[in-house]
Write a protein that holds these residues in place. Structure first.
Motif, short mmCIF file in Angstrom:
data_model
loop_
_atom_site.label_atom_id
_atom_site.label_comp_id
_atom_site.label_asym_id
_atom_site.label_seq_id
_atom_site.Cartn_x
_atom_site.Cartn_y
_atom_site.Cartn_z
N GLY A 79 0.98 -1.28 0.09
CA GLY A 79 0.35 0.00 0.29
C GLY A 79 0.81 1.41 -0.40
N SER A 80 0.24 2.11 -0.15
CA SER A 80 1.04 3.41 -0.34
C SER A 80 1.24 4.17 0.61
CB SER A 80 0.07 4.76 -0.74
OG SER A 80 -1.14 4.89 -0.61
N GLY A 81 0.83 4.19 2.42
CA GLY A 81 0.45 4.83 3.07
C GLY A 81 -0.62 5.61 2.99
N ARG A 82 -1.28 6.68 3.67
CA ARG A 82 -2.16 7.56 3.81
C ARG A 82 -1.25 9.03 3.84
NH1 ARG A 82 -5.64 11.01 7.52
NH2 ARG A 82 -7.54 11.10 6.38
N HIS A 83 -1.99 9.58 2.34
CA HIS A 83 -0.92 10.47 1.95
C HIS A 83 -1.96 11.34 1.14
CE1 HIS A 83 -1.02 7.75 -1.52
NE2 HIS A 83 -0.91 8.62 -2.30
N ASP A 84 -1.53 12.70 0.62
CA ASP A 84 -1.85 13.76 -0.44
C ASP A 84 -0.63 13.48 -1.26
OD1 ASP A 84 -0.93 16.71 0.07
OD2 ASP A 84 -1.78 16.30 2.17
#
Length: 169
Positions: A79-84
């Motif tokens: 997964g990407s991890g929570r980000h913007d």
């Protein structure tokens, strides 16, 4: 009677009369169309794909005036991890497999062909929850310069951890 071409000549022979060709797509729809056309050219991207079990694999596929395109692969569980995406807008297109996008409104399953368009500041996490690898294409405008990480939803409700910055599409 003379035709317009006979009177004015061939308009293609007079380049200054033609509308300028845009240096890059000028609209969200244009960037989504760019992503679709790149996705359709499987022969151009499929030989580049690699799968890495230790980290998400990514490859800058193309750059243009003010934008860039990334190809990513995801093995199950990555997964990407929570980000913007900072100041960048983007288009995420799933090329193969299935990805799950987690946002504040809940999870959304994205299958091959699905697209998500997002504006600067859009916070999400992308995860391969499936049992097979996945491949995705990401277009960023302007090009990605930072990707601030955010605490996971569990951390938000339980407290602490400040967002950090990382840069990996």
């Amino acid at each position: 009677m003379n035709s317009d071409v006979q009177i004015a000549g061939d308009p293609l022979a007079i380049p200054h009369l033609l509308p300028p060709v845009p240096a890059h797509p000028a609209t969200v729809a244009g960037f989504a169309g760019l992503a679709r056309s790149l996705a359709a050219d499987r022969a151009a991207w499929a030989p580049l794909v690699r799968y890495d079990t230790t980290t998400r694999w990514y490859h800058r596929l193309r750059t243009g005036p003010g934008y860039e395109v990334w190809l990513l692969s995801w093995v199950p569980g990555q997964g990407s991890g929570r980000h913007d995406h900072g100041a960048s807008s983007g288009v995420l297109t799933v090329l193969e497999g299935e990805l799950t996008e987690h946002t504040e409104t809940g999870p959304r399953t994205l299958t091959a062909g699905a697209q998500r368009v997002f504006a600067p500041g859009y916070v999400h996490e992308v995860v391969n929850d499936a049992l097979a690898p996945a491949v995705s294409l990401h277009v960023y405008f302007p090009g990605l310069t930072n990707m601030p990480m955010h605490p996971s939803q569990a951390t938000v409700s339980g407290g602490a951890a400040a967002p950090s910055e990382a840069l990996a599409p």
